[in-house]
Design an enzyme around this catalytic site. Sequence first.
Site, PDB file in Angstrom:
ATOM      1  N   PRO A 189       0.591  -1.070  -0.086  1.00 22.70           N
ATOM      2  CA  PRO A 189      -0.017   0.088   0.000  1.00 22.70           C
ATOM      3  C   PRO A 189       0.802   1.363   0.108  1.00 22.70           C
ATOM      4  O   PRO A 189       1.692   1.477   0.780  1.00 22.70           O
ATOM      5  CB  PRO A 189      -0.988  -0.262   1.224  1.00 22.70           C
ATOM      6  N   LYS A 231       2.229   6.772   4.573  1.00 18.18           N
ATOM      7  CA  LYS A 231       1.584   5.658   4.458  1.00 18.18           C
ATOM      8  C   LYS A 231       1.115   5.032   5.802  1.00 18.18           C
ATOM      9  O   LYS A 231       0.812   3.810   5.979  1.00 18.18           O
ATOM     10  CB  LYS A 231       2.396   4.622   3.824  1.00 18.18           C
ATOM     11  N   ARG A 263       3.260 -11.298   4.949  1.00 19.66           N
ATOM     12  CA  ARG A 263       4.505 -11.224   5.052  1.00 19.66           C
ATOM     13  C   ARG A 263       5.114 -10.770   6.346  1.00 19.66           C
ATOM     14  O   ARG A 263       6.311 -10.818   6.709  1.00 19.66           O
ATOM     15  CB  ARG A 263       5.411 -10.552   4.094  1.00 19.66           C
TER      16      ARG A 263
END
Length: 291
Positions: free
Chosen positions: A2, A58, A124
């Site tokens: 993202p 982010k 992950r």
Amino acid sequence: MPELPEVETVRVGLNRLVVGKKVLTVLNDWPKSFPNSQSDVNQFLVSSKITNVRRRAKVLIIDLDTSYSLVIHLKMTGQLVYRGDENFGAGHPNDSLIGNLPDKSTRVEVTFTDTSKLFFNDQRKFGWMRLLPTIEVPNIDFMRRVGPEPLEPEFTAGILYERLQRRKNSSIKAALLDQTVLAGIGNIYADESLWGAKIHPEAKVGRLNKPQIKKLYTEIVTVLRLSIEKGGSTDRNYVNAEGKKGSYIEFAKVFRRENLPCPRCSTKIIKIRVAGRGTHLCPKEQVIKND
DNA sequence: CACTTGACCTGTCCGC
DNA sequence: TGCGGACAGGTCAAGT
């Protein structure tokens, strides 16, 4: 995964779906994803109410009525997915990437008093959540160092030029990925905006002239806005707060389009490695000039 | 200080 | 079909 448009899309969705909800329970399957102590969780998250969902770069910031906030970075494969009566189940097969939750990627599960849930999934395990006093959020290292928001009105071509001067000897791609230069750009939008500005990703920042930086500024803003309008990019894992994909990737000009024709000149797009990242460009229009 | 590389993880895809 | 290696949207620590 993202980047700014994806995180912004999640923010808007969470603001609609979870503001006002009260936390009943919190399950954490991977302490590295959410390292606060159980007593902090019990004291400041359990029984709290969500008052607002913000974004910086982010990073998502979920404010609580305990004067604490959940600070969340999705990194490469993080997802924040809400499930309630409004959207229980897998959603439409064409726009949903995930089925029943929790699943094997679920790291944290928050249940609200109305039985709806918020899942933090992260294949992950690079992503993280932290519970912090709201007043401390601007003081964490990342927030202190991160550059300007590209979609704020104060951000101008002149500011981009100034910010880039700290990476004069880097490739422009490495500089755009550097969050201390500018907030929110990642691999997709770096490639897309450099194509828009006809700049080679390996061009040294110090060799770019002001008209090129000005063009790059325009392309960054245009590409980010378009992607937000399209609900972000789903390359592999990204989904919004309802578990649905974004559609920007259909509008991408070079990203993941190696061997396909450049939309402007039909030259085959190539993929190379720059700053350790897969990088897509038109080899005819994006060239490094020698003088 | 500026800059690059490797590490953190799991999963998938590609070539043998 | 199996297996090894490269690669995947981000950031930080450690290296030069």
